[in-house]
Motif scaffolding. Structure first.
Motif, PDB file in Angstrom:
ATOM      1  N   LYS A  91     -10.757 -30.461 -10.287  1.00  0.00           N
ATOM      2  CA  LYS A  91     -10.926 -29.315 -11.180  1.00  0.00           C
ATOM      3  C   LYS A  91     -12.103 -29.546 -12.134  1.00  0.00           C
ATOM      4  O   LYS A  91     -12.888 -28.631 -12.414  1.00  0.00           O
ATOM      5  N   ALA A  92     -12.240 -30.778 -12.620  1.00  0.00           N
ATOM      6  CA  ALA A  92     -13.337 -31.108 -13.536  1.00  0.00           C
ATOM      7  C   ALA A  92     -14.689 -30.974 -12.836  1.00  0.00           C
ATOM      8  O   ALA A  92     -15.665 -30.490 -13.427  1.00  0.00           O
ATOM      9  N   LYS A  93     -14.754 -31.390 -11.562  1.00  0.00           N
ATOM     10  CA  LYS A  93     -15.997 -31.280 -10.789  1.00  0.00           C
ATOM     11  C   LYS A  93     -16.374 -29.811 -10.586  1.00  0.00           C
ATOM     12  O   LYS A  93     -17.537 -29.422 -10.729  1.00  0.00           O
ATOM     13  N   VAL A  94     -15.370 -28.999 -10.255  1.00  0.00           N
ATOM     14  CA  VAL A  94     -15.620 -27.571 -10.030  1.00  0.00           C
ATOM     15  C   VAL A  94     -16.025 -26.894 -11.336  1.00  0.00           C
ATOM     16  O   VAL A  94     -16.968 -26.093 -11.373  1.00  0.00           O
ATOM     17  N   LEU A 137     -19.625 -27.600 -12.096  1.00  0.00           N
ATOM     18  CA  LEU A 137     -20.546 -26.871 -11.222  1.00  0.00           C
ATOM     19  C   LEU A 137     -20.698 -25.419 -11.675  1.00  0.00           C
ATOM     20  O   LEU A 137     -21.816 -24.904 -11.809  1.00  0.00           O
ATOM     21  N   ILE A 138     -19.574 -24.752 -11.930  1.00  0.00           N
ATOM     22  CA  ILE A 138     -19.623 -23.350 -12.359  1.00  0.00           C
ATOM     23  C   ILE A 138     -20.289 -23.224 -13.723  1.00  0.00           C
ATOM     24  O   ILE A 138     -21.107 -22.327 -13.957  1.00  0.00           O
ATOM     25  N   ASP A 139     -19.945 -24.134 -14.622  1.00  0.00           N
ATOM     26  CA  ASP A 139     -20.504 -24.101 -15.974  1.00  0.00           C
ATOM     27  C   ASP A 139     -22.031 -24.220 -15.951  1.00  0.00           C
ATOM     28  O   ASP A 139     -22.738 -23.512 -16.671  1.00  0.00           O
ATOM     29  N   LYS A 140     -22.538 -25.094 -15.103  1.00  0.00           N
ATOM     30  CA  LYS A 140     -23.985 -25.303 -15.031  1.00  0.00           C
ATOM     31  C   LYS A 140     -24.717 -24.149 -14.344  1.00  0.00           C
ATOM     32  O   LYS A 140     -25.825 -23.784 -14.741  1.00  0.00           O
ATOM     33  N   MET A 141     -24.086 -23.572 -13.321  1.00  0.00           N
ATOM     34  CA  MET A 141     -24.759 -22.530 -12.548  1.00  0.00           C
ATOM     35  C   MET A 141     -24.525 -21.114 -13.088  1.00  0.00           C
ATOM     36  O   MET A 141     -25.376 -20.239 -12.953  1.00  0.00           O
ATOM     37  N   TYR A 142     -23.351 -20.885 -13.702  1.00  0.00           N
ATOM     38  CA  TYR A 142     -23.008 -19.516 -14.103  1.00  0.00           C
ATOM     39  C   TYR A 142     -22.718 -19.336 -15.594  1.00  0.00           C
ATOM     40  O   TYR A 142     -22.770 -18.216 -16.095  1.00  0.00           O
ATOM     41  N   GLY A 143     -22.365 -20.404 -16.288  1.00  0.00           N
ATOM     42  CA  GLY A 143     -22.086 -20.256 -17.711  1.00  0.00           C
ATOM     43  C   GLY A 143     -20.722 -20.786 -18.113  1.00  0.00           C
ATOM     44  O   GLY A 143     -19.932 -21.240 -17.284  1.00  0.00           O
ATOM     45  N   ASN A 144     -20.449 -20.712 -19.409  1.00  0.00           N
ATOM     46  CA  ASN A 144     -19.240 -21.278 -19.992  1.00  0.00           C
ATOM     47  C   ASN A 144     -17.962 -20.653 -19.438  1.00  0.00           C
ATOM     48  O   ASN A 144     -17.889 -19.456 -19.194  1.00  0.00           O
ATOM     49  N   LEU A 145     -16.928 -21.495 -19.275  1.00  0.00           N
ATOM     50  CA  LEU A 145     -15.663 -21.047 -18.691  1.00  0.00           C
ATOM     51  C   LEU A 145     -14.537 -20.909 -19.717  1.00  0.00           C
ATOM     52  O   LEU A 145     -13.366 -20.806 -19.337  1.00  0.00           O
ATOM     53  N   LYS A 146     -14.863 -20.872 -20.995  1.00  0.00           N
ATOM     54  CA  LYS A 146     -13.829 -20.822 -22.028  1.00  0.00           C
ATOM     55  C   LYS A 146     -12.930 -19.600 -21.907  1.00  0.00           C
ATOM     56  O   LYS A 146     -11.752 -19.642 -22.259  1.00  0.00           O
ATOM     57  N   GLU A 147     -13.478 -18.484 -21.420  1.00  0.00           N
ATOM     58  CA  GLU A 147     -12.693 -17.251 -21.331  1.00  0.00           C
ATOM     59  C   GLU A 147     -11.925 -17.128 -20.017  1.00  0.00           C
ATOM     60  O   GLU A 147     -11.319 -16.096 -19.744  1.00  0.00           O
ATOM     61  N   TYR A 148     -11.947 -18.191 -19.216  1.00  0.00           N
ATOM     62  CA  TYR A 148     -11.307 -18.119 -17.905  1.00  0.00           C
ATOM     63  C   TYR A 148     -10.068 -19.014 -17.813  1.00  0.00           C
ATOM     64  O   TYR A 148      -9.989 -20.071 -18.432  1.00  0.00           O
ATOM     65  N   VAL A 191      -7.627 -20.918 -14.834  1.00  0.00           N
ATOM     66  CA  VAL A 191      -7.780 -21.352 -13.449  1.00  0.00           C
ATOM     67  C   VAL A 191      -6.428 -21.662 -12.818  1.00  0.00           C
ATOM     68  O   VAL A 191      -5.541 -22.228 -13.454  1.00  0.00           O
ATOM     69  N   ALA A 192      -6.269 -21.237 -11.574  1.00  0.00           N
ATOM     70  CA  ALA A 192      -5.064 -21.537 -10.796  1.00  0.00           C
ATOM     71  C   ALA A 192      -5.507 -22.290  -9.547  1.00  0.00           C
ATOM     72  O   ALA A 192      -6.401 -21.841  -8.828  1.00  0.00           O
ATOM     73  N   LYS A 223      -6.487  -9.171 -13.761  1.00  0.00           N
ATOM     74  CA  LYS A 223      -5.520  -9.519 -12.721  1.00  0.00           C
ATOM     75  C   LYS A 223      -6.192 -10.153 -11.509  1.00  0.00           C
ATOM     76  O   LYS A 223      -5.533 -10.766 -10.682  1.00  0.00           O
ATOM     77  N   THR A 224      -7.491  -9.966 -11.392  1.00  0.00           N
ATOM     78  CA  THR A 224      -8.185 -10.448 -10.203  1.00  0.00           C
ATOM     79  C   THR A 224      -9.183 -11.548 -10.543  1.00  0.00           C
ATOM     80  O   THR A 224      -9.786 -11.547 -11.618  1.00  0.00           O
ATOM     81  N   PRO A 225      -9.391 -12.506  -9.635  1.00  0.00           N
ATOM     82  CA  PRO A 225     -10.302 -13.629  -9.891  1.00  0.00           C
ATOM     83  C   PRO A 225     -11.753 -13.172 -10.027  1.00  0.00           C
ATOM     84  O   PRO A 225     -12.168 -12.195  -9.413  1.00  0.00           O
ATOM     85  N   PHE A 226     -12.508 -13.903 -10.831  1.00  0.00           N
ATOM     86  CA  PHE A 226     -13.947 -13.662 -10.941  1.00  0.00           C
ATOM     87  C   PHE A 226     -14.696 -14.662 -10.066  1.00  0.00           C
ATOM     88  O   PHE A 226     -15.658 -14.322  -9.394  1.00  0.00           O
ATOM     89  N   TYR A 227     -14.238 -15.926 -10.091  1.00  0.00           N
ATOM     90  CA  TYR A 227     -14.791 -16.954  -9.209  1.00  0.00           C
ATOM     91  C   TYR A 227     -13.675 -17.439  -8.290  1.00  0.00           C
ATOM     92  O   TYR A 227     -12.555 -17.673  -8.738  1.00  0.00           O
ATOM     93  N   GLN A 228     -13.989 -17.581  -7.013  1.00  0.00           N
ATOM     94  CA  GLN A 228     -13.027 -18.144  -6.074  1.00  0.00           C
ATOM     95  C   GLN A 228     -13.686 -19.352  -5.413  1.00  0.00           C
ATOM     96  O   GLN A 228     -14.805 -19.258  -4.910  1.00  0.00           O
ATOM     97  N   VAL A 229     -12.985 -20.476  -5.434  1.00  0.00           N
ATOM     98  CA  VAL A 229     -13.574 -21.741  -4.992  1.00  0.00           C
ATOM     99  C   VAL A 229     -12.707 -22.390  -3.920  1.00  0.00           C
ATOM    100  O   VAL A 229     -11.477 -22.393  -4.014  1.00  0.00           O
TER     101      VAL A 229
END
Length: 315
Positions: A134-137, A140-151, A153-154, A176-182
């Motif tokens: 989870k930390a690796k993902v 990756l998202i933080d660097k490429m797309y921006g901060n994840l504080k408002e998200y 994760v399941a 209700k729906t995901p913004f990023y799916q990994v």
């Protein structure tokens, strides 16, 4: 001296985001044409994509572009952009770290990316703990797309007998729906921007069909269409009630004197608009490209509008 073409002429996929819990994303096959490394570096979309990658991961500046291609018209018109551009980079030598990026040619957004072999072969990504993965993902998202504080994760393990696979859904709070799916498997991370909504729409419902007595969400992204509701002159709730009786969308439309082709055209156009959103930037697709996409998406639409919920037989 001739430029070296990277990759041959292949068929490739456009991923059109679907609603959460839906069946696998809609994949449409269109002709993909190769690009040279030189073309990528001077192309507006390619150059911007590389700059984002280099900024996030400076070490990739030394990587080689080993494959590149674009999807769309081979037109020289300055006001027409390609639908999607793909770039694959790898550490020099042909082994080691590798990155694959797919960028929307209209909006310039990196729709999905795959990072491979960034962990040692002796301890691949999939052998790490859930928290480490989870930390690796997250990184990756933080660097490429921006901060994840408002998200939120399941994370869950998928039923894949061939290879251990994890799926992580990043959902904005209040959505209700995901913004990023990994997807994480082997030594790779694949991130897709599926674009969940931050506020539920009052004009949408979930589970238009049912299966084994439970809601089936596979058609929601197709049928939650304001233009379709307008065409049928009915609300989404009314449409769901009609489908619950065992009718198909085609049959409901016929009762409203609306043809099957009219329904197909409305839904297909909406799906294409979702894929190439961003025309407000001044970019447009040629009629030929739109016609090609309409032709390719039609079988998927037909399978949805001809589907029926199996109703229990009354005794």
């Amino acid at each position: 001296m001739k430029k070296r073409l990277i990759g041959g002429l292949v068929a490739a996929a456009i991923l059109i985001p679907t609603a959460a819990f839906a069946a696998p994303p809609l994949i449409e096959m269109l002709t993909r044409k190769p690009m040279t490394a030189e073309q990528v570096k001077v192309d507006e979309v390619g150059k911007a994509t590389l700059e984002k990658l280099y900024s996030a991961f400076p070490e990739t500046k030394s990587f080689e572009i080993i494959d590149a291609s674009y999807l769309g018209d081979s037109t020289n018109s300055t006001d027409t952009k390609t639908i999607q551009q793909s770039i694959v980079l790898q550490e020099k030598g042909g082994t080691g770290k590798k990155v694959t990026l797919h960028t929307n040619g209209i909006t310039g957004e990196i729709q999905d990316l795959t990072q491979e072999n960034w962990e040692p072969k002796e301890k691949p990504l999939i052998t790490l703990s859930d928290q480490q993965i989870k930390a690796k993902v997250n990184s990756l998202i933080d660097k490429m797309y921006g901060n994840l504080k408002e998200y939120e994760v399941a994370m869950e393990q998928m039923e894949n007998p061939d290879q251990k696979t994890f799926m992580l859904n990043y959902t904005k709070k209040g959505s209700k729906t995901p913004f990023y799916q990994v997807f994480v498997q082997g030594n790779s991370i694949s991130v897709g921007v599926v674009g969940g909504e931050t506020t539920p729409s009052i004009s949408k419902v979930e589970g238009y069909f049912s299966k084994n007595g439970k809601p089936d969400y596979f058609a929601d992204d197709f049928l939650n269409d304001e233009k379709l509701f307008s065409l049928l002159k009915m609300s989404p709730t009314d449409l769901k009630q009609e489908l619950a009786k065992g009718k198909s969308v085609v049959e409901v439309a016929a009762s409203k004197n609306v043809s099957k082709q009219q329904v197909i055209d409305v839904i297909a156009k909406t799906q294409i608009e979702k894929q190439v959103q961003g025309e407000q930037n001044g970019a447009t697709l040629s009629n030929r490209a739109k016609e090609q996409m309409m032709k390719e998406i039609e079988p998927k639409v037909v399978s949805v509008i001809e589907h029926k919920t199996e109703t229990a037989l009354k005794k």
